[in-house]
Design a protein around this motif. Structure first.
Motif, mmCIF file in Angstrom:
data_model
loop_
_atom_site.group_PDB
_atom_site.id
_atom_site.type_symbol
_atom_site.label_atom_id
_atom_site.label_comp_id
_atom_site.label_asym_id
_atom_site.label_seq_id
_atom_site.Cartn_x
_atom_site.Cartn_y
_atom_site.Cartn_z
ATOM 1 N N UNK A 153 27.049 46.344 16.997
ATOM 2 C CA UNK A 153 27.544 47.134 15.867
ATOM 3 C C UNK A 153 28.490 46.341 14.973
ATOM 4 N N UNK A 154 28.788 45.092 15.330
ATOM 5 C CA UNK A 154 29.604 44.245 14.463
ATOM 6 C C UNK A 154 28.746 43.337 13.590
ATOM 7 N N UNK A 155 27.441 43.398 13.749
ATOM 8 C CA UNK A 155 26.527 42.541 13.000
ATOM 9 C C UNK A 155 25.711 43.405 12.039
ATOM 10 N N UNK A 156 25.800 43.114 10.761
ATOM 11 C CA UNK A 156 25.129 43.929 9.749
ATOM 12 C C UNK A 156 24.317 43.048 8.809
ATOM 13 N N UNK A 157 23.381 43.689 8.113
ATOM 14 C CA UNK A 157 22.707 43.030 7.003
ATOM 15 C C UNK A 157 22.541 44.044 5.880
ATOM 16 N N UNK A 158 22.395 43.537 4.667
ATOM 17 C CA UNK A 158 22.156 44.392 3.517
ATOM 18 C C UNK A 158 21.627 43.526 2.386
ATOM 19 N N UNK A 159 21.036 44.177 1.389
ATOM 20 C CA UNK A 159 20.594 43.457 0.209
ATOM 21 C C UNK A 159 21.760 43.259 -0.736
ATOM 22 N N UNK A 160 21.919 42.043 -1.248
ATOM 23 C CA UNK A 160 23.040 41.759 -2.136
ATOM 24 C C UNK A 160 22.682 40.650 -3.112
ATOM 25 N N UNK A 161 23.185 40.774 -4.334
ATOM 26 C CA UNK A 161 23.060 39.691 -5.303
ATOM 27 C C UNK A 161 24.187 38.680 -5.139
ATOM 28 N N UNK A 162 25.207 39.023 -4.346
ATOM 29 C CA UNK A 162 26.403 38.201 -4.094
ATOM 30 C C UNK A 162 27.259 38.018 -5.342
ATOM 31 N N UNK A 181 16.691 56.080 -11.134
ATOM 32 C CA UNK A 181 16.011 54.782 -11.166
ATOM 33 C C UNK A 181 16.593 53.894 -10.090
ATOM 34 N N UNK A 182 15.841 52.882 -9.713
ATOM 35 C CA UNK A 182 16.453 51.795 -8.975
ATOM 36 C C UNK A 182 15.909 50.482 -9.493
ATOM 37 N N UNK A 183 16.723 49.452 -9.380
ATOM 38 C CA UNK A 183 16.441 48.177 -10.007
ATOM 39 C C UNK A 183 16.080 47.121 -8.970
ATOM 40 N N UNK A 184 15.411 46.071 -9.450
ATOM 41 C CA UNK A 184 14.963 44.981 -8.594
ATOM 42 C C UNK A 184 15.498 43.645 -9.116
ATOM 43 N N UNK A 185 16.812 43.418 -9.060
ATOM 44 C CA UNK A 185 17.344 42.149 -9.568
ATOM 45 C C UNK A 185 16.792 40.962 -8.789
ATOM 46 N N UNK A 186 16.389 39.937 -9.501
ATOM 47 C CA UNK A 186 15.753 38.783 -8.864
ATOM 48 C C UNK A 186 16.735 37.976 -8.020
ATOM 49 N N UNK A 187 18.041 38.215 -8.215
ATOM 50 C CA UNK A 187 19.043 37.514 -7.395
ATOM 51 C C UNK A 187 19.249 38.158 -6.029
ATOM 52 N N UNK A 188 18.574 39.280 -5.772
ATOM 53 C CA UNK A 188 18.817 40.038 -4.546
ATOM 54 C C UNK A 188 18.245 39.325 -3.321
ATOM 55 N N UNK A 189 19.103 39.044 -2.346
ATOM 56 C CA UNK A 189 18.702 38.473 -1.065
ATOM 57 C C UNK A 189 19.180 39.380 0.062
ATOM 58 N N UNK A 190 18.569 39.261 1.210
ATOM 59 C CA UNK A 190 19.047 39.964 2.400
ATOM 60 C C UNK A 190 20.091 39.088 3.060
ATOM 61 N N UNK A 191 21.312 39.602 3.149
ATOM 62 C CA UNK A 191 22.430 38.831 3.684
ATOM 63 C C UNK A 191 22.866 39.403 5.027
ATOM 64 N N UNK A 192 23.524 38.571 5.797
ATOM 65 C CA UNK A 192 24.007 38.957 7.119
ATOM 66 C C UNK A 192 25.483 38.609 7.225
ATOM 67 N N UNK A 193 26.218 39.405 7.989
ATOM 68 C CA UNK A 193 27.621 39.099 8.221
ATOM 69 C C UNK A 193 28.097 39.771 9.495
ATOM 70 N N UNK A 194 29.263 39.337 9.960
ATOM 71 C CA UNK A 194 29.833 39.843 11.206
ATOM 72 C C UNK A 194 31.176 40.482 10.932
ATOM 73 N N UNK A 195 31.400 41.644 11.532
ATOM 74 C CA UNK A 195 32.673 42.340 11.439
ATOM 75 C C UNK A 195 33.481 42.036 12.687
ATOM 76 N N UNK A 196 34.740 41.733 12.524
ATOM 77 C CA UNK A 196 35.607 41.487 13.678
ATOM 78 C C UNK A 196 36.957 42.136 13.401
ATOM 79 N N UNK A 197 37.701 42.540 14.425
ATOM 80 C CA UNK A 197 37.288 42.637 15.820
ATOM 81 C C UNK A 197 36.486 43.903 16.064
ATOM 82 N N UNK A 198 36.641 44.483 17.251
ATOM 83 C CA UNK A 198 35.801 45.603 17.672
ATOM 84 C C UNK A 198 36.172 46.891 16.940
ATOM 85 N N UNK A 199 35.329 47.883 17.116
ATOM 86 C CA UNK A 199 35.568 49.205 16.539
ATOM 87 C C UNK A 199 36.913 49.746 16.999
#
Length: 441
Positions: A153-162, A181-199
């Motif tokens: 639960x500390x590891x997530x991903x989401x779409x982001x243009x950064x 509407x929803x948009x499709x920006x060409x800069x959009x990548x699937x990114x990953x990150x870690x949350x620390x510390x625990x819940x």
């Protein structure tokens, strides 16, 4: 996906989430937006709390067969709008997207930020609110479709243009005459990150890693979700400038990408079934902006690698917009949003996910029953709670309807199952009666 215009921006005089130093704008990850007590309090044991009976006084009564103990999780005081939320695998966290209420005199952000929060529960395990709401995305970037790793639960991903997406000619999806509407920006990548510390640690002390693309290439890559075993990422891909989305799968064992669905028209919003053997998604297969729900069985080789689609099954086929399908925890049903009532009153419906029956013997059963938008339904891991995006909260200045916010309610999936089976039996009987009446010897 993005739900850009479910509601228009509210009056910016509403109190803001937090003052942001100019030096932070556009620089790295912004954290620690809110560090407070639970946002929502424990609901009444006897009835759901309705914050806006003037808008709709009847929804708690109308939904009592399947849903009870409704609770609004995000607040109009915090977010202009919030939605598309998902639980972590252990039910301790939620990830969602939102646009914060700006400081007085400031303009609201154009694009969604991505947030993570902790779930607050009482001694019985019932959800009573959320806390430690933390922005995990870069300020000013466009973000969508968050997801937790199935084992962490500390590891997530989401779409982001950064960064802020460039230009005003971004490809997108919009039904004629609709604000949605929803948009499709060409800069959009699937990114990953870690949350620390625990819940459980206050967000002022919560650290986050920088969001890092899992892979990088030009074009829109988003709407991603991990497989139940964490090996695969299912996602939507659009070439730069295109509105013809296709479904792809990424295999983390060899970093390969395999195209799954490449039919004409936009295919998106994919999710794995709980057993990881099938996927559900929405499709504009007819190119008429009336999305339909599909399910496909995956094909695997001897090593367990996904090689393609074994069988595609159409679940809905009508003149309505049907989208955001999501499996119940047992995989038997899909809950999804539809315009069957009207485009101004999307509701959550339930449909059989197996595809074992003809479409005319597959009923679509209404679950929510309230004014305004209700959609993007998901479930807690134990199947006891449904969470969705709804417009049923308080009015705010300058708005003629409630804003989109996160809601939860206790859901009785056993009663849903019984009601659906009864509805299907009635449908089959009605069909048999009609066939008999039309029979010519």
């Amino acid at each position: 996906m993005r739900f850009v215009d479910l509601v228009s921006p509210m009056n910016t005089s509403v109190s803001h989430l937090t003052d942001r130093a100019p030096a932070l704008l556009g620089m790295g990850v912004v954290v620690s937006l809110i560090c407070s007590a639970a946002v929502a309090k424990e609901p009444s044991a006897s009835a759901s709390v309705n914050p806006n009976p003037e808008w709709d006084a009847k929804w708690a009564h109308n939904e009592r067969g399947f849903l009870k103990n409704h609770l609004q999780l995000t607040s109009e005081d915090q977010f202009i709008k919030a939605g598309e939320s998902y639980f972590s695998h252990d039910g301790t966290r939620i990830i969602f997207q939102g646009i914060p209420v700006p400081a007085k005199g400031d303009e609201p952000l154009e694009h969604y930020l991505m947030y993570v929060c902790d779930v607050v529960r009482d001694d019985s395990g019932a959800i009573t609110g959320i806390e430690h709401i933390t922005n995990v995305s870069n300020w000013g970037s466009s973000n969508t479709c968050g997801w937790f790793h199935p084992d962490d639960s500390s590891r997530i991903m989401f779409g982001s243009t950064l960064v802020a997406p460039g230009g005003n000619d971004v490809a997108g999806y919009q039904r004629d005459s609709s604000k949605y509407s929803w948009q499709f920006p060409r800069e959009m990548d699937i990114v990953e990150m870690t949350l620390t510390p625990a819940v459980g640690t206050c967000c002022a002390e919560m650290g986050v890693s920088e969001p890092t693309p899992i892979w990088e290439r030009d074009g829109y890559d988003a709407e991603g979700s991990w497989s139940p075993d964490g090996r695969f990422i299912l996602y939507t891909r659009l070439e730069p400038g295109s509105t013809d989305g296709d479904l792809w799968i990424y295999d983390s064992t060899d970093e390969s990408h395999t195209e799954l669905i490449a039919e004409p028209g936009y295919d998106g919003g994919p999710f794995f079934s709980p057993d990881g053997k099938s996927i559900c998604y929405r499709s504009d297969r007819r190119n008429d902006k009336m999305l339909q729900v599909f399910v496909s069985e995956l094909a695997f080789d001897d090593s367990g690698k996904v090689t393609g689609i074994k069988r595609e099954i159409q679940i809905t086929d009508n003149q309505h917009v049907n989208w955001c399908p999501f499996y119940t925890p047992d995989g038997k049903y899909l809950f999804y949003a539809t315009s069957e009532q009207s485009h101004g009153n999307y509701e959550v419906y339930c449909v059989d996910a197996s595809g074992d029956y003809p479409l005319d013997e597959t009923p679509r059963m209404r679950v929510t029953n309230a004014r305004g938008f209700d959609g993007l339904p998901v479930f807690s891991p134990d199947g006891k709670t449904m969470m969705w995006t709804g417009q049923r909260g308080k009015f705010v200045d300058g708005m003629d309807k409630p804003s989109s916010q996160l809601w939860i309610a206790d859901v009785d999936l056993r009663r849903v199952d019984r009601a659906y089976k009864s509805l299907r039996e009635d449908l089959i009987n009605e069909k048999a009666d009609a066939d008999f009446e039309n029979y010519t010897p």
